[in-house]
Design a protein around this motif. Structure first.
Motif, mmCIF file in Angstrom:
data_model
loop_
_atom_site.group_PDB
_atom_site.id
_atom_site.type_symbol
_atom_site.label_atom_id
_atom_site.label_comp_id
_atom_site.label_asym_id
_atom_site.label_seq_id
_atom_site.Cartn_x
_atom_site.Cartn_y
_atom_site.Cartn_z
ATOM 1 N N GLU A 189 103.566 19.434 -23.092
ATOM 2 C CA GLU A 189 104.781 19.098 -22.973
ATOM 3 C C GLU A 189 105.322 18.327 -22.005
ATOM 4 N N SER A 193 107.233 14.422 -21.627
ATOM 5 C CA SER A 193 108.468 14.426 -21.129
ATOM 6 C C SER A 193 108.522 13.605 -19.738
ATOM 7 N N LEU A 202 111.955 17.853 -24.533
ATOM 8 C CA LEU A 202 111.369 16.623 -24.888
ATOM 9 C C LEU A 202 112.561 15.652 -25.686
#
Length: 832
Positions: A189, A193, A202
Motif C-alpha cells: 500500500e 501511494s 490510495l
C-alpha cells in the motif's frame, strides 16, 4: 451488464495473489520473501568496510538457487520535521530547540530487499507480455514443494550471512507488515501511494502515452539497462571530494550519488537475476562463434566477438557467475516545473557515477509494475544487461541517513547532511551493548570551534533528564545557562561560585550535614592539608603522613563527641596548637619526624587574621549535595598557586560526596581549562581516583581543553584521563592539521576516525548556522554531527562578551526576568 469500458481496473491487473507465512505469492506462482534492511550510517565506513559490505552481499547472493531474483528497493521520501512540543516536561530551551527545526525538510530513507523464486519460463518475460498487458494469467510452470522448501532454506542462509557481517541487518517482514492492518498501511500500500506513512490513501494511477501519474504526482524514470550506458569501471566505493583532504579520505558507496545524495522524492530499484550461469555462457559461446563467422562482413561483429570472448575468459578464469542486472531511479513531483529540475538532478547524479543518464519514457508503467514488492518476476528481460555478481553489486546503495539511538536517555544533535535533529545516546546504550566500558568523556577543540556551545548544549540536556551536574570553568562559559536555571528554580538550583575580592569563594571542609566522616571525606581533608603544607616538589615523609593522619582522625573524633566544637579550619589549627602537640610529646615523637611549630607556621595564613583566613572558615554551611547544577568559576584565581589547588580539591571532594551518597542518580563533573591545578602531585591522585571509580557510581567525568600542548605536557591527562575516557569528542582541528599525527597517536585514533575529524566543517550548508563535532565511542563507533541551536539557546550559551552584556542589561531592565530577556533577544535575531 457487460463491461464495455476500454479502461482496466487495478484489481484485474494486480499481479499478486496472496501473502501466506511471510511470503508473497504472485499470480504467476512466484514466491517472494521480504526483508527490511538496516544500512550503515553515511560517512561512517572506510574503503575496507565497503569492500567487506560488498563481499557480504556477494556471499549471500551465491547461496540462492537458479532463477532467483534479488530486488533491493531504496525509497527516499522528502519529509518535514515535526517537533514534539506538546509534552509538559519540556523546558523553555528544549521547546525552543524543537520549534527551531519545525518544518525542516529532510530525506527519509527506507530500504527493503525482496528475494523471489521464479521459473525459467517466467524469467524470460518481456514488456509486451507482462501483467499489465495480459488479459488473464495462467502460469505454465508451478513451483513444487521441494523447490519452495529449498528456496526458503536458501533465504534463511542469505539472512544469516548478511546479519553475521556486523555491518548490515536484515529483518524479515511479517504478513501484517506486507499487507497492512486496519490501522496501518503495509509495504504494498505504501508503494502504491509513494509514501512511507503508516496511514496512506490510495490514489488513481494514470498510465498515459509517455506519462505516468500517481494521484497528482508525475513520475520520471532513468534506467541503467544497456551496457553502453554503464560506467567503464565500477568499484565498491568512491571518494567524496567535498569532505576529503590531501591528508584524509571520505568514502561513500559507488551508488551514493543516486541514493542519499539525491535530494528529491525517488525510489532506486536494483535487480539481480540469477539465471543458469552455465547455460548463459553456452549461449555466449554460440554467439561468439556466429560473430566470428560474420566478422568479414562487418567490423562491429568482430569487435562484439572480442568483447564476448573477454567476458567468457573472465568468467572461466575467475570462476564468476554470469547474471543479468538492472538499476532504475523513479523520481516524482506534483509540479511540472519542479519535475524538470528533478530530471536534471537525477541525470547529473547518474553522470557522477560516470554512467550515461538515459531517461526512459516508454517503459515507465512496466517497470513501475515490476517494482511492486513481490512482482520482480514480471520484470521485462530486455531491460536487463549481462554482467557478473561482483560488478552488479556495486550498484547497491551502501549507506543511509543518521539514525536515532534506541534509548530513552540522550542528547539532541543534528544530522550534518540534512539538518534533521537526531537523538543520540553517548552514555547508557553504548555501555549496555559493550561499545564502551565507562561514560567518561574527553573533549578537545581550539578556541572558536564551538566547544562551549556543544558543552552547554550537552550539560543542559543532562540536567533536564535528572542528572547532577558540577562544572569547573575558567571563562564564564556557563554563566548564562546557570543564571537561567537559577531563575527557573527560584534560586533553589543553578548555584554559581566565583572569586571576587568583595565576595571570595569560601568553604568549610570540616562540615558535613549528616555528621558522618567517611573514609573519602577523611582522605580529602588529609589531601587538602597536605596541599597547604607541602610544595609539589616536597613529598612528605612516612612519619609526617602518619602524624597528619592521626591529627585529622583525632580532630574529627572530637567534633563528633564534643558538640561545643565548631567544625572549621580555625578550630583544627587550635587543636593542633593546643592539644595535638601534647599528644605527640606523650608519644615521644621527635621534632625531626614531625615539626609541629613548622607545620603551624606554614598553615598560619589560613588561620584567622591570616591572608587567606576566609578560604576554609565559611560560616554559610551550604550543602551542595542536593543542588543539581553547580558552576565553580575559577577564572580570577587560575594563576594563583595557593588558591587554585585548594579550591580544586574542595570541588573534587564535593563531587565525590555526591558520587558516594546519591545512589542510582546520574552524576557528571565537567572540568574546563584547569591544567595547572590538575598537574600537581596531590591533585593527580584525585584525578586518577575519579576517572577510574566514577563509572561504578553511575557517574561520568568530562575534561575539556583547547590546547594540544596541554594534553602532551601533562602526564596525568596523557595517562589517566585519555586512557579512561572511552568517549572522545573533537571539534574543528584544521588549526592543528600539521600536528594531527601526534594527536592521532596520542588519542589512539584510527585512520577512519582521522578522516572523519579532518572533514569537520568542510562542507557546511551556507543556509544554516552550525558547527560540526566528531564523537567517537570506544574506538569502534564514530560519526560527525552538527551542533545547531535555536536563537534562544544561542543567547543563553554565547561566550561573546558584548552579547552576554546585552543579555544581562535586558534582564536588569525586565526586573530580573532572564527568560523574557532571552526571548526578546532571540526574536530580534530572527527578524534580522
Amino acid at each position: 451488464m457487460r463491461n464495455v469500458m476500454k479502461a482496466a481496473t487495478l484489481e484485474s491487473r494486480f499481479p499478486l495473489m496472496a501473502v501466506e507465512h511471510g511470503c508473497i505469492i504472485s499470480k504467476d506462482a512466484d514466491i517472494t520473501v521480504a526483508y527490511r534492511v538496516e544500512l550503515p550510517e553515511v560517512f561512517t565506513l572506510t574503503r575496507a568496510e565497503y569492500e567487506a559490505l560488498h563481499s557480504t552481499w556477494a556471499k549471500a547472493v551465491r547461496v540462492l538457487p537458479n532463477y532467483s531474483i534479488v530486488h533491493k528497493q531504496d525509497i527516499f521520501i522528502e519529509e518535514s520535521y515535526r517537533p514534539d512540543i506538546c509534552r509538559d516536561d519540556l523546558s523553555f530551551l528544549s521547546r525552543s530547540f524543537e520549534r527551531h527545526f519545525n518544518e525542516r525538510p529532510y530525506l527519509n530513507h527506507t530500504c527493503y530487499l525482496f528475494l523471489t523464486k521464479t521459473t525459467k519460463e517466467h524469467s524470460r518475460t518481456t514488456s509486451s507480455f507482462n501483467a499489465l498487458t495480459r488479459g488473464f494469467i495462467i502460469p505454465k510452470e508451478m513451483q513444487d514443494k521441494d523447490t519452495v522448501a529449498r528456496f526458503l532454506e536458501c533465504c534463511g542462509q542469505f539472512e544469516r550471512i548478511v546479519n553475521d557481517s556486523g555491518l548490515l541487518r536484515m529483518v524479515r517482514l511479517t504478513d501484517e507488515e506486507i499487507t497492512g492492518t486496519e490501522t496501518s498501511a503495509g509495504i504494498i500500500e505504501k508503494y502504491f501511494s509513494l509514501s512511507q506513512e503508516n496511514t496512506t490513501s490510495l490514489q488513481d494511477i494514470t498510465l498515459g502515452a509517455g506519462e505516468m501519474k500517481v494521484g497528482d504526482n508525475l513520475l520520471c524514470l532513468h534506467t541503467l539497462s544497456e551496457t553502453e550506458d554503464l560506467p567503464s569501471s565500477v568499484g565498491t566505493d568512491s571518494r567524496y571530494e567535498r569532505l576529503s583532504t590531501d591528508r584524509s579520505d571520505c568514502r561513500l558507496s559507488f551508488a551514493a550519488p543516486i541514493g542519499i545524495l539525491l535530494t528529491c522524492n525517488h525510489i532506486v530499484n536494483q535487480y539481480l537475476f540469477i539465471d543458469d550461469s552455465a547455460e548463459n555462457l553456452r549461449k555466449f559461446e554460440q554467439t561468439a562463434r556466429n560473430m566470428h563467422s560474420l566478422s568479414r562482413y562487418s567490423r562491429s561483429n568482430q569487435i562484439n566477438r572480442e568483447w564476448i570472448e573477454e567476458y567468457l575468459n573472465e568468467a572461466h578464469s575467475k570462476g564468476l557467475t554470469s547474471i543479468r542486472a538492472h538499476c532504475n531511479v523513479f523520481a516524482w513531483s506534483d509540479d511540472r516545473e519542479k519535475l524538470k529540475r528533478i530530471k536534471n538532478d537525477v541525470g547529473s547524479q547518474i553522470a557522477l557515477m560516470e554512467a550515461k543518464p538515459r531517461q526512459n519514457t516508454v517503459d515507465v508503467p512496466t517497470l513501475f509494475w515490476a517494482a511492486i514488492p513481490g512482482n520482480a518476476g514480471d520484470f521485462p528481460s530486455e531491460e536487463s544487461f549481462y554482467t557478473f555478481i561482483e560488478q552488479a553489486l556495486c550498484l547497491f546503495i551502501g549507506e543511509t541517513s543518521y539514525k536515532d539511538s534506541l534509548s530513552p536517555f540522550g542528547i539532541r544533535m543534528v544530522d550534518r547532511l540534512t539538518g534533521k535533529p537526531v537523538h543520540l545516546d553517548i552514555s547508557d546504550l553504548p555501555m549496555k551493548n559493550g561499545t564502551i566500558t565507562n561514560r567518561n568523556k574527553f573533549i578537545l577543540g581550539p578556541s572558536g570551534s564551538g566547544k562551549s556551545f556543544f558543552t552547554n548544549h550537552m550539560v543542559r540536556q543532562y540536567y533536564e533528564q535528572g542528572a547532577h551536574v558540577l562544572l569547573v570553568d575558567t571563562g564564564n562559559s556557563y554563566q548564562g545557562l546557570c543564571s537561567l536555571i537559577h531563575a527557573r528554580t527560584h534560586g533553589e538550583d543553578g548555584i554559581y561560585f566565583t572569586y571576587e575580592e568583595s565576595d571570595p569563594i569560601a568553604f568549610n571542609p570540616f562540615y558535613v550535614e549528616d555528621g558522618v566522616f567517611d573514609i573519602e571525606k577523611k582522605e580529602s581533608i588529609k589531601t587538602l592539608i597536605l596541599t597547604l603544607w607541602k610544595r609539589d616538589d616536597e613529598p612528605p615523609t612516612r612519619a609526617e603522613e602518619v602524624a597528619l593522619s592521626n591529627a585529622v582522625n583525632l580532630f574529627l573524633e572530637k567534633i563528633r563527641t564534643d558538640s561545643t566544637v565548631v567544625p572549621s579550619f580555625n578550630t583544627f589549627y587550635e587543636f593542633i596548637r593546643d592539644e595535638f602537640q601534647e599528644i605527640l610529646k606523650t608519644k615521644r615523637t621527635r621534632e625531626k619526624d614531625f615539626d609541629v611549630w613548622g607545620f603551624l607556621n606554614v598553615l598560619e595564613p589560613y588561620y584567622k587574621g591570616g591572608e587567606y583566613d576566609f578560604l576554609l572558615n565559611s560560616d554559610r554551611q551550604l550543602d551542595l549535595l542536593g543542588k543539581r547544577f553547580i558552576v565553580f568559576e575559577l577564572d580570577n584565581i587560575r594563576d594563583n598557586k595557593v588558591l587554585l589547588p585548594i579550591v580544586t580539591i574542595i570541588i573534587m571532594e564535593t563531587f565525590i560526596s555526591k558520587m558516594r551518597k546519591l545512589k542510582g542518580i546520574r552524576k557528571m563533573i565537567l572540568i574546563e581549562e584547569c591544567w595547572k591545578a590538575l598537574a600537581s602531585a596531590n591533585m593527580s591522585n584525585y584525578i586518577r581516583y575519579l576517572f577510574k571509580t566514577v563509572r561504578k557510581f553511575f557517574g561520568e567525568a568530562v575534561v575539556v581543553t583547547q590546547e594540544v600542548e596541554d594534553i602532551i605536557s601533562s602526564p596525568i591527562v596523557k595517562g589517566t584521563i585519555i586512557n579512561n575516557s572511552d568517549c572522545k569528542i573533537l571539534l574543528d582541528q584544521r588549526k592543528y592539521v600539521n600536528k594531527f599525527d601526534e594527536i592521532q597517536s596520542l588519542l589512539g585514533l584510527t585512520d577512519k576516525e582521522r578522516a572523519q575529524i579532518l572533514s569537520i566543517n568542510m562542507a557546511n550548508s551556507p543556509s544554516r548556522k552550525y558547527k560540526e563535532v566528531w564523537i567517537g565511542l570506544g574506538g569502534t563507533q564514530s560519526a560527525v554531527y552538527a551542533t545547531e541551536v535555536s536563537p534562544e539557546e544561542y543567547c543563553t550559551y554565547t561566550t561573546e562578551e558584548t552579547e552576554k552584556l546585552e543579555v544581562m542589561r535586558l534582564t536588569r531592565k525586565l526586573g530580573g526576568n532572564i527568560e523574557l530577556a532571552i526571548k526578546q533577544l532571540a526574536e530580534s535575531k530572527r527578524k534580522k
